[in-house]
Design an enzyme around this catalytic site. Structure first.
Site, mmCIF file in Angstrom:
data_model
loop_
_atom_site.group_PDB
_atom_site.id
_atom_site.type_symbol
_atom_site.label_atom_id
_atom_site.label_comp_id
_atom_site.label_asym_id
_atom_site.label_seq_id
_atom_site.Cartn_x
_atom_site.Cartn_y
_atom_site.Cartn_z
ATOM 1 N N CYS B 147 10.623 -2.205 4.151
ATOM 2 C CA CYS B 147 10.275 -2.512 5.543
ATOM 3 C C CYS B 147 9.002 -3.320 5.696
ATOM 4 C CB CYS B 147 10.212 -1.221 6.348
ATOM 5 S SG CYS B 147 11.831 -0.451 6.423
ATOM 6 N N HIS B 274 2.745 -0.062 12.377
ATOM 7 C CA HIS B 274 4.182 -0.007 12.098
ATOM 8 C C HIS B 274 4.813 0.884 13.172
ATOM 9 C CE1 HIS B 274 7.658 -0.601 9.688
ATOM 10 N NE2 HIS B 274 7.696 0.576 9.103
ATOM 11 N N HIS B 308 13.324 -0.301 15.211
ATOM 12 C CA HIS B 308 12.835 -0.724 13.900
ATOM 13 C C HIS B 308 13.806 -1.766 13.348
ATOM 14 C CE1 HIS B 308 11.169 -1.087 10.081
ATOM 15 N NE2 HIS B 308 11.142 0.162 9.671
#
Lengths: 204, 381, 85
Positions: B147, B274, B308
């Protein structure tokens, strides 16, 4: 700054070489479990190995072959980057996850398989084992391109904290099982120039 | 100096960077209950790209559109948007393409998917298709670093441009959802049954999202129309666990520390974390931010708008954050109401005006990897 | 119950890849997590899948696992009482 390979290893066709010298692998687990045999030949105790997918096992074993004689070993360091490359990312493990979810009437995804559907996990496994807090990266390219690997490794030293790179081609898909890993160290006095090494002149 | 010459986003909130930024700035979220994926054992709440609009937009750009998967179409469309804005000819030898994706066209592994050759499963192939579409002669890079891929691709761009080999780098991050990804995250019990709530004490997991986002970086000063430069980036590992966030935020803290060697925490307008809204990951970031001396800075997460978006997240969230920095705004964290007491942070619950010149983008991923980027509003100095 | 305990040990060893562990190495009442087997958060998720796949038990809240996976015996008792296959 010349980039010199201080140590390297090559795993291919069920043969292992470290700095060009053959490393004997005793067949302990029968056919098809070459990576387990290599693990046992290294005489290390790391049960997490058995939880890894093949790509991580392969990269982990290559790193062990290179780092086993390092002194100090397991001293935390931020100045070493782990950068891996391959052709098919995590495709072999992707296929396992897909097989587990293919049938709607019997669909049980395994969380421990799914985690390994990220090829970069292999760099994390090496970092965890060795307490490497430095950069970890993963690139996908069609073939083992000397030019791309050289450029990427050289650029990694743009990070002022980085003084060494453990760079590897780790491919695990279909019939292929190959790892070529090199420890590139700016503080070593003698070694093979990385460019030359990647062109294959010195790879046994 | 390496500056943003063009940007673009294809997402649930729009098909240009401007459209997406305006939606976020006005508090809209693209996260909805999603029934597009058949046969899921649990209902899905996600942020998805309108497939019809994507197909229509791509057909307008490229009448011969049947050779490209949806993911490739979204990526090409986002690069075309950024290129139109930057007015850069992407077919030149001094332009490098860099693709960021965690899973690319992995949906093609499904037996029921037909019509594309197996080559589309390889990220280098996807990267090449995109570069070739724009007539670019160079072998593109393809980053797949969990990620944090989107940040790694930008760091690779920074290094390539700084080394002088190229004048422009096209960074494109793309991720589309499939049962492969959704069922995997469901097995990890990581998904929230409701729109996610980053950094909120009552957060219950993440939402997945689809996006393609592109940034064209340039070292030609005259092309710095965005007014934002990428100053530096760092990647560090937790060396702790392949999926569990570090309890000390080690890698994230070290990445922030590497950036802040040349920037005072007081000069940071905001930290775009994040902020996935999973319990442990948000706490880990709070610890890292505090340890790095940024505890007083405004902190936000964009996951409440886009979900996400995995390999696209680093690029998408950098585009929005850079635009916010240029607009002197620290954006609100959608879904955030009450912070947790144990790891207090200055999380934004509304858009805030800021005069500061820099912002930080953070990302973390499986494998213990963490990245941080430092952007600067060059009109400020 | 003893049969189920042995079956469960074998299944756990297989699904969690505990290559160097034998069923006799796992005490019925020893904690599964923390010390001992060295299991982690992914292993806990894998045990949730095992319960669903082999015994038809679907946990509503993964946090329930903390109680159920206390030891092999606790896990076996829970499965015995709740199994649908």
């Amino acid at each position: 700054m010349p980039l010199l390979v201080r140590k390297y290893c090559h795993i291919a066709n069920r043969e292992v070489r470290v700095n060009g010298e053959a490393f004997p692998v005793a067949e302990s687990d029968g056919d098809g479990k070459f990576l387990t045999s290599l693990y046992r030949s290294l005489k290390i105790d790391y049960p997490k190995f058995f939880k890894m997918d093949s790509l991580s096992k392969l990269g982990f074993l290559a790193s062990e072959l290179i780092l086993r004689d390092e002194n100090p070993r397991f001293a935390p360091r931020e100045d070493l980057a782990v950068i891996c490359f391959n052709r098919s990312a995590s495709l072999a493990t992707d296929a396992l996850h897909q097989a587990a979810i293919q049938r709607e009437d019997s669909c049980y995804a395994s969380p421990s398989v799914f985690v390994y559907t990220l090829p970069s996990i292999v760099t994390g496994e090496i970092a965890i084992r060795n307490k490497f807090f430095g950069e970890t990266s993963f690139y996908v390219c069609e073939e083992r391109s000397a030019q791309q690997i050289f450029r990427t490794v050289r650029h990694a030293f743009h990070d002022k904290a980085t003084r060494a790179v453990l760079a590897a081609w780790v491919e695990c898909g279909g019939e292929t099982l190959e790892a070529l890993m090199a420890l590139v160290d700016t503080e070593c006095q003698a070694g093979i120039p990385l460019e030359e090494f990647l062109r294959g002149a010195n790879i046994a | 100096m390496i500056t943003i010459a063009g940007d673009s986003i294809i997402s649930s909130l729009g098909f240009t960077a401007g459209e997406n930024y305006r939606a976020v700035a006005s508090g809209q979220s693209g996260i909805r209950p999603c029934s597009a994926f058949k046969g899921l054992p649990e209902p899905l709440v996600a942020s998805t790209i309108d497939r019809e609009r994507l197909a229509d937009s791509f057909a307008t750009l490229c009448p011969r559109s049947d050779g490209y998967t949806m993911l490739e179409q979204a990526a090409i469309l986002s690069v075309a948007g950024a290129a139109a804005q930057a007015q850069v000819d992407l077919s030149g030898p001094d332009v490098l393409f860099i693709l960021s994706s965690t899973k690319g066209n992995v949906h093609l592994l499904d037996e029921n998917e037909k019509g594309f050759s197996p080559e589309h499963l390889y990220l280098w192939h996807t990267a090449r298709l995109i570069a070739e579409y724009f007539g670019n002669p160079n072998e593109p890079l393809a980053v797949s670093n969990a990620c944090i891929s989107g940040a790694c691709a930008q760091i690779a761009a920074l290094r390539e441009l700084a080394s002088g080999a190229y004048s422009h780098a096209v960074v494109v991050g793309v991720e589309m959802l499939s049962k492969f990804i959704i069922l995997g995250f469901q097995s990890l019990k990581a998904l929230s049954p409701e729109p996610c709530r980053p950094f909120d004490a009552a957060r219950a997991g993440l939402n997945l999202g689809e996006a393609a986002a592109a940034i064209i970086y340039s070292r030609v000063a005259a092309e710095a129309a965005s007014g934002v430069a990428l100053l530096r980036g760092a990647i560090r590992n937790d060396a702790n666990h392949i999926s569990g966030p570090s309890r000390t935020g080690e890698g994230s803290y070290l990445a922030l520390n590497a950036l802040l060697r040349e920037a005072a925490p007081d000069d940071v307008a905001f930290v775009n974390a994040h902020g996935t809204a999973t319990a442990y990951s948000d706490s880990m970031e709070a610890i890292a931010i505090t340890r790095a001396g940024l505890g007083a800075a405004a902190v936000n997460s964009l996951k409440g708008y886009f979900g996400h978006t995995l390999g696209a997240a680093g690029v998408l969230e950098s585009v929005i954050s850079a635009r916010a920095l240029a607009s002197e705004t620290a954006l609100a964290t959608h879904g955030f109401k009450d912070g947790e007491k144990e790891h207090p942070l200055n999380v934004t619950d509304k858009n805030i005006h800021t005069q500061k010149a820099r912002c930080v983008k953070m990302l973390s991923g499986f494998g213990g990897c963490n990245a941080a980027l430092l952007f600067k509003n060059i009109k400020k100095e | 119950m003893e049969e189920l305990i042995l079956e469960l040990k074998q299944e756990i060893i297989a699904v969690l890849n505990l290559e160097e562990v034998a069923p006799t190495d796992i005490a019925d009442d020893a904690p599964l997590f923390g010390e001992g087997l060295g299991l982690d958060s992914i292993d806990a998720l894998e045990l949730i899948v095992l319960m669903e796949k082999n015994y038809g038990i679907k946990l509503k809240d993964p946090a329930q696992g903390r109680e159920i996976f206390k030891s092999i015996r606790v896990m076996a008792e829970y499965i015995y009482a709740n199994r649908t296959k």
